[in-house]
Design an enzyme around this catalytic site. Structure first.
Site, PDB file in Angstrom:
ATOM      1  N   ASP A 153      77.154  36.285 103.717  1.00 29.50           N
ATOM      2  CA  ASP A 153      78.094  37.326 104.185  1.00 29.50           C
ATOM      3  C   ASP A 153      79.339  37.199 103.340  1.00 29.50           C
ATOM      4  O   ASP A 153      80.096  36.051 103.394  1.00 29.50           O
ATOM      5  CB  ASP A 153      78.515  37.355 105.602  1.00 29.50           C
ATOM      6  N   ASP A 188      69.095  46.783 111.616  1.00 26.75           N
ATOM      7  CA  ASP A 188      69.695  45.688 112.772  1.00 26.75           C
ATOM      8  C   ASP A 188      69.232  46.408 114.222  1.00 26.75           C
ATOM      9  O   ASP A 188      69.472  47.532 114.429  1.00 26.75           O
ATOM     10  CB  ASP A 188      71.419  45.888 112.569  1.00 26.75           C
TER      11      ASP A 188
END
Length: 272
Positions: free
Chosen positions: A12, A131
């Site tokens: 990330d 997600d």
């Protein structure tokens, strides 16, 4: 013979630096993206995923530089996602050196982006990130919850979230997975918001249901804290790849150790 299962470190990236949050919150700095990617490449990673969580235009520009620097010394497939909103963003990432581009929110808001990108760059370049979070079934969701499950607490469904896992949409995750395959996606990156960052294991039920619903590869994401969790998601959910961050970034396990653990338990992996 079945294809080898893939082990994929996830980086990330925020404003040019690697961070890792718990349930998408509380970010920690884990180093330089290109250096970390090169480290994982040398130690046996099968692919690398960069997710850009920068909010600013300057952060986005830094991400292009990260991809370019990484591509110069990392020779395994690299996927880039985060902030991808149109075909030009796909082109920019691929030109910088990415092999695949991951798209989430923009695909939900404009599903034709998937087919447009697949037509231009090929399905193999198009990864749709989903997600998902399990939520109790409420009357107002019965018209969108196509796949309903139950346990001792009652009925529930897997709901799609966008904008970095912050915003729910009225979309069933399993239905959406089928749809993105129809539109031309070459792969699904499936993250359990419930499990993300917990290091308590992948969401086996969610992963199994999506894997059973589609024929394209599914990368399981969210919750890996030990190599045994990868064994579970490969054997019990039949995921094609397992993505992890925390266990690698802070030196809890090496990729070599993970692959050795998997091989000893009958999971076929590419040897380091």
């Amino acid at each position: 013979m079945a294809l080898a299962k893939r082990i994929i470190p996830c980086l990330d990236v925020k404003d040019g630096r690697v961070v890792k949050g718990v349930r998408f919150r509380g970010l920690r700095d884990a180093g330089d993206p290109a250096e970390l990617a090169h480290h994982y490449y040398r130690h046996g990673a099968d692919e690398i995923v960069f997710l850009d969580i920068s909010a600013s235009p300057e952060g986005r520009r830094l991400m292009v530089d990260v991809v370019r620097r990484t591509a110069e010394k990392v020779f395994i497939p690299m996927t880039v996602g985060g902030g991808i909103s149109d075909v030009e963003d796909f082109r920019r990432a691929l030109t910088a050196g990415a092999d695949k581009v991951s798209v989430n929110t923009a695909a939900v808001e404009n599903p034709e982006l998937i087919s447009e990108a697949a037509d231009i760059f090929g399905s193999q370049c198009v990864v749709v990130a989903i997600d998902a979070k399990r939520e109790p079934l409420k009357p107002e969701h019965e018209h969108v919850a196509d796949h309903i499950f139950s346990n001792d607490d009652g009925e529930y469904w897997f709901r799609v979230y966008v904008r970095g896992g912050r915003e729910p949409v009225d979309l069933d995750a399993i239905t959406w997975a089928k749809r993105v395959e129809e539109l031309g996606a070459g792969e699904i990156l499936l993250t359990s918001i419930d499990a993300d960052g917990t290091q308590e294991g992948y969401d086996i039920e969610l992963t199994r249901e999506v894997c059973n619903a589609v024929s394209i590869p599914v990368i399981a994401s969210g919750g890996c804290g030990h190599p045994k969790h990868m064994v579970e998601v490969f054997k019990e959910a039949d995921a094609d790849a397992a993505l992890a961050a925390s266990i690698f970034h802070y030196g809890k396990f090496t990729i070599e150790e993970v692959k050795e653990h998997l091989a000893e338990r009958g999971v076929r992996v590419r040897q380091c």
